[in-house]
Design a protein around this motif. Structure first.
Motif, PDB file in Angstrom:
ATOM      1  N   ARG A 215       0.828  -1.210   0.000  1.00 55.39           N
ATOM      2  CA  ARG A 215       0.000   0.000   0.000  1.00 55.39           C
ATOM      3  C   ARG A 215       0.859   1.255   0.000  1.00 55.39           C
ATOM      4  O   ARG A 215       0.450   2.301  -0.531  1.00 55.39           O
ATOM      5  CB  ARG A 215      -0.966  -0.014   1.181  1.00 55.39           C
ATOM      6  CG  ARG A 215      -0.351   0.172   2.543  1.00 55.39           C
ATOM      7  CD  ARG A 215      -1.394   0.265   3.627  1.00 55.39           C
ATOM      8  NE  ARG A 215      -2.072  -1.009   3.845  1.00 55.39           N
ATOM      9  CZ  ARG A 215      -1.713  -1.885   4.780  1.00 55.39           C
ATOM     10  NH1 ARG A 215      -0.681  -1.626   5.569  1.00 55.39           N
ATOM     11  NH2 ARG A 215      -2.375  -3.004   4.933  1.00 55.39           N
ATOM     12  N   LEU A 216       2.074   1.176   0.575  1.00 48.75           N
ATOM     13  CA  LEU A 216       2.945   2.345   0.598  1.00 48.75           C
ATOM     14  C   LEU A 216       3.681   2.519  -0.727  1.00 48.75           C
ATOM     15  O   LEU A 216       4.002   3.649  -1.114  1.00 48.75           O
ATOM     16  CB  LEU A 216       3.929   2.258   1.771  1.00 48.75           C
ATOM     17  CG  LEU A 216       3.271   2.252   3.158  1.00 48.75           C
ATOM     18  CD1 LEU A 216       4.333   2.301   4.248  1.00 48.75           C
ATOM     19  CD2 LEU A 216       2.296   3.418   3.310  1.00 48.75           C
ATOM     20  N   ARG A 217       3.946   1.426  -1.420  1.00 45.82           N
ATOM     21  CA  ARG A 217       4.464   1.578  -2.787  1.00 45.82           C
ATOM     22  C   ARG A 217       3.421   2.288  -3.651  1.00 45.82           C
ATOM     23  O   ARG A 217       3.756   3.135  -4.491  1.00 45.82           O
ATOM     24  CB  ARG A 217       4.828   0.214  -3.375  1.00 45.82           C
ATOM     25  CG  ARG A 217       6.032  -0.444  -2.726  1.00 45.82           C
ATOM     26  CD  ARG A 217       6.627  -1.525  -3.605  1.00 45.82           C
ATOM     27  NE  ARG A 217       5.725  -2.646  -3.810  1.00 45.82           N
ATOM     28  CZ  ARG A 217       5.683  -3.729  -3.045  1.00 45.82           C
ATOM     29  NH1 ARG A 217       6.499  -3.834  -1.999  1.00 45.82           N
ATOM     30  NH2 ARG A 217       4.846  -4.716  -3.318  1.00 45.82           N
ATOM     31  N   GLY A 218       2.159   1.938  -3.431  1.00 45.77           N
ATOM     32  CA  GLY A 218       1.092   2.655  -4.127  1.00 45.77           C
ATOM     33  C   GLY A 218       1.053   4.119  -3.732  1.00 45.77           C
ATOM     34  O   GLY A 218       0.862   4.995  -4.579  1.00 45.77           O
ATOM     35  N   PRO A 400      -6.083  -6.344   3.372  1.00 45.75           N
ATOM     36  CA  PRO A 400      -6.462  -6.487   4.780  1.00 45.75           C
ATOM     37  C   PRO A 400      -5.319  -6.096   5.714  1.00 45.75           C
ATOM     38  O   PRO A 400      -4.141  -6.174   5.347  1.00 45.75           O
ATOM     39  CB  PRO A 400      -6.775  -7.976   4.906  1.00 45.75           C
ATOM     40  CG  PRO A 400      -5.895  -8.617   3.876  1.00 45.75           C
ATOM     41  CD  PRO A 400      -5.857  -7.644   2.723  1.00 45.75           C
ATOM     42  N   GLU A 401      -5.667  -5.691   6.923  1.00 46.42           N
ATOM     43  CA  GLU A 401      -4.646  -5.398   7.924  1.00 46.42           C
ATOM     44  C   GLU A 401      -4.173  -6.680   8.592  1.00 46.42           C
ATOM     45  O   GLU A 401      -2.988  -6.832   8.873  1.00 46.42           O
ATOM     46  CB  GLU A 401      -5.200  -4.429   8.968  1.00 46.42           C
ATOM     47  CG  GLU A 401      -5.442  -3.022   8.448  1.00 46.42           C
ATOM     48  CD  GLU A 401      -5.752  -2.050   9.575  1.00 46.42           C
ATOM     49  OE1 GLU A 401      -4.988  -1.992  10.547  1.00 46.42           O
ATOM     50  OE2 GLU A 401      -6.780  -1.350   9.482  1.00 46.42           O
ATOM     51  N   THR A 402      -5.080  -7.591   8.876  1.00 43.22           N
ATOM     52  CA  THR A 402      -4.731  -8.859   9.516  1.00 43.22           C
ATOM     53  C   THR A 402      -4.468  -9.908   8.444  1.00 43.22           C
ATOM     54  O   THR A 402      -5.312 -10.150   7.580  1.00 43.22           O
ATOM     55  CB  THR A 402      -5.865  -9.331  10.434  1.00 43.22           C
ATOM     56  OG1 THR A 402      -6.079  -8.348  11.456  1.00 43.22           O
ATOM     57  CG2 THR A 402      -5.517 -10.659  11.083  1.00 43.22           C
ATOM     58  N   ILE A 403      -3.264 -10.502   8.491  1.00 46.56           N
ATOM     59  CA  ILE A 403      -2.857 -11.449   7.453  1.00 46.56           C
ATOM     60  C   ILE A 403      -2.286 -12.699   8.115  1.00 46.56           C
ATOM     61  O   ILE A 403      -1.439 -12.617   9.015  1.00 46.56           O
ATOM     62  CB  ILE A 403      -1.795 -10.827   6.524  1.00 46.56           C
ATOM     63  CG1 ILE A 403      -2.334  -9.549   5.877  1.00 46.56           C
ATOM     64  CG2 ILE A 403      -1.353 -11.825   5.459  1.00 46.56           C
ATOM     65  CD1 ILE A 403      -1.320  -8.843   5.007  1.00 46.56           C
ATOM     66  N   HIS A 431      -2.154 -11.798  12.551  1.00 42.16           N
ATOM     67  CA  HIS A 431      -2.232 -10.562  13.344  1.00 42.16           C
ATOM     68  C   HIS A 431      -2.118  -9.386  12.382  1.00 42.16           C
ATOM     69  O   HIS A 431      -1.927  -9.566  11.171  1.00 42.16           O
ATOM     70  CB  HIS A 431      -1.128 -10.509  14.408  1.00 42.16           C
ATOM     71  CG  HIS A 431       0.268 -10.608  13.862  1.00 42.16           C
ATOM     72  ND1 HIS A 431       0.905  -9.575  13.212  1.00 42.16           N
ATOM     73  CD2 HIS A 431       1.153 -11.647  13.864  1.00 42.16           C
ATOM     74  CE1 HIS A 431       2.115  -9.944  12.857  1.00 42.16           C
ATOM     75  NE2 HIS A 431       2.293 -11.206  13.226  1.00 42.16           N
ATOM     76  N   ARG A 432      -2.255  -8.177  12.909  1.00 45.40           N
ATOM     77  CA  ARG A 432      -2.076  -6.982  12.063  1.00 45.40           C
ATOM     78  C   ARG A 432      -0.639  -6.973  11.548  1.00 45.40           C
ATOM     79  O   ARG A 432       0.303  -6.919  12.328  1.00 45.40           O
ATOM     80  CB  ARG A 432      -2.364  -5.706  12.862  1.00 45.40           C
ATOM     81  CG  ARG A 432      -2.392  -4.460  11.997  1.00 45.40           C
ATOM     82  CD  ARG A 432      -2.913  -3.276  12.777  1.00 45.40           C
ATOM     83  NE  ARG A 432      -1.958  -2.745  13.716  1.00 45.40           N
ATOM     84  CZ  ARG A 432      -1.055  -1.796  13.427  1.00 45.40           C
ATOM     85  NH1 ARG A 432      -0.992  -1.303  12.202  1.00 45.40           N
ATOM     86  NH2 ARG A 432      -0.236  -1.356  14.343  1.00 45.40           N
TER      87      ARG A 432
END
Length: 446
Positions: A215-218, A400-403, A431-432
């Motif tokens: 998401r941060l590369r995005g 998702p945050e939890t993977i 977990h997150r």
């Protein structure tokens, strides 16, 4: 929208931010006048060099500070940086050589590169609630936009009764008052749970964690789209209004106000928008909007100068799209970090986003000066368009945050594995998920 201001700590820090921003706005006006006083017709070259020095300081200093920020007492660190910035501003009126401007600007912007990401990384710890933090991001965006509108007006009013040298004193007072607001509250001390590592490991950790998070590369690619639109506004507004539309100096201010108004309106709407739409959706729409608006203006420019109303509308929409990208970005950084990794991640965002500006500023300036306006807007529109497509690919829709993931390189007695299921390939649990010392890579989809 204003609920975070009920929190005394955040309220004082927000006031500190607003006052420091006003001081910075006065500094921008005073620096331009000082450059003209010393360099005459070459003032633009001096300011351009100062802007390049500012970007170099931002890109080079922020990751270094971010690597060690969680080892420092945040409150004392922030207060010290405000005092340093105020002291440097007091030295500027005594400058009588161009090289002295460059040195002081580097020192001032280095302090800003240390202060800003550390300050930003502190807010999620003060406002852990997602809704309150989102509202705080909108207030922050609003503060930046108001500063761009109010600082020039305040500077113009002050210049009617005093020399521009006194604006530097106003800047210094702003930084010192901001320091007092920071001093008046208790600020959470960042946790230190991650492995310390060597100097290079600490300096590069934020950028490595940033680039390892999809998401941060995005977000980085969306920063390019924001910078493409923002650079056209910042670099070429005065040129287009004065030289193409034959407008007055006041018209330049009106055009910039249109951009700021669009940004403020979206910032005010953002807390509501983000309860109905995902961050990814809002930010991609904003980036696509920048590309579409720039390309539309390029197409119109083929037939001649834009009408004044069309120009203002374009700038207004660009401002709204710009805010749609920047305002939610703090939520992504918060979601992608824990307390001890957060300062480094905010510093990485600060540095990498300014790399985008370091590319788009000269590109917008060179195209505006040497190519047709259709070409200038078209190229920057294409930059934004490529960035938004790449961002949509880099940042998956399912985020998702939890993977669920498997650890293969941790000892079985590692506290992190409490409750994990032992499998043939390692220890599996959910977990997150954030990139840190125990999670070096993003899990692949099964």
């Amino acid at each position: 929208m204003f609920q975070p201001l009920r929190n005394r700590t955040y309220r004082h820090l927000f006031f500190a931010q607003v006052i420091a921003l006003l001081g910075t706005g006065l500094l921008t006006v005073a620096l331009g006048l000082l450059a003209h006083d010393l360099a005459g017709d070459n003032a633009g070259l001096v300011l351009g060099t100062a802007l390049a020095i500012k970007m170099i300081a931002y890109i080079g200093i922020a990751p270094v500070v971010g690597g060690f920020a969680n080892l420092l007492p945040r409150r004392a660190f922030l207060i010290g940086l405000e005092v340093v910035r105020g002291g440097i501003a007091l030295l500027l009126p005594f400058v009588d050589q161009i090289w002295q401007i460059y040195i002081l600007i580097f020192l001032l912007q280095s302090a800003s590169a240390a202060f800003t990401p550390t300050f930003q990384a502190t807010i999620p710890d003060i406002l852990p609630d997602e809704k309150e933090y989102t509202a705080a991001l909108s207030l922050s965006r609003l503060a930046y936009d108001l500063e761009s509108l109010l600082s020039p007006a305040l500077a113009a009013a002050l210049l009617t009764v005093m020399s521009f040298h006194w604006l530097f004193a106003g800047t210094s007072v702003g930084f010192l008052v901001a320091a007092l607001f920071v001093m008046s509250v208790a600020i959470p001390v960042g946790a230190v749970t991650a492995k310390q590592g060597g100097i290079w490991d600490r300096v590069s950790r934020g950028i490595r964690n940033y680039l390892a998070t999809p998401r941060l590369r995005g977000l980085l690619l969306l920063n390019f789209a924001a910078a493409a639109g923002g650079a056209m506004v910042i670099v070429n507004t005065v040129v287009y209004v004065r030289s193409v539309l034959d407008g007055r100096e006041a018209d330049v201010a009106i055009a910039l106000a249109a951009f700021g108004a669009g940004s403020m309106i979206i910032a005010l709407l953002m807390p509501t928008l983000l309860t109905r739409l995902a961050d990814r959706t809002v930010m991609l729409i904003g980036a696509a909007g920048i590309a579409l608006v720039l390309l539309t203006f390029a197409a119109q420019s083929v037939y001649g100068p834009a009408a004044w109303a069309f120009f203002l509308t374009t700038w207004f929409v660009l401002g709204g799209c710009y805010s749609a990208i920047l305002t939610p970005s703090g939520r992504l950084l918060k979601r992608s970090s824990v307390e001890d990794t957060r300062p480094a991640l905010f510093a990485a965002q600060f540095a990498l986003s300014h790399v985008c500006w370091l590319v788009t500023y000269p590109l917008a300036g060179w195209l505006g000066a040497s190519a047709t306006w259709a070409m200038a807007f078209g190229v920057l529109g294409c930059v934004a368009g490529v960035a938004v497509v790449a961002a949509a690919v880099a940042w998956p829709r399912n985020d998702p945050e939890t993977i669920a993931h498997v650890h293969t390189n941790l000892r079985s007695d590692d506290p992190h594995l409490i409750g994990a299921e032992e499998t043939s390939t390692g220890f599996r649990h959910s977990h997150r998920y954030v990139i840190d010392e125990r999670h070096r890579q993003w899990p692949r989809k099964d």
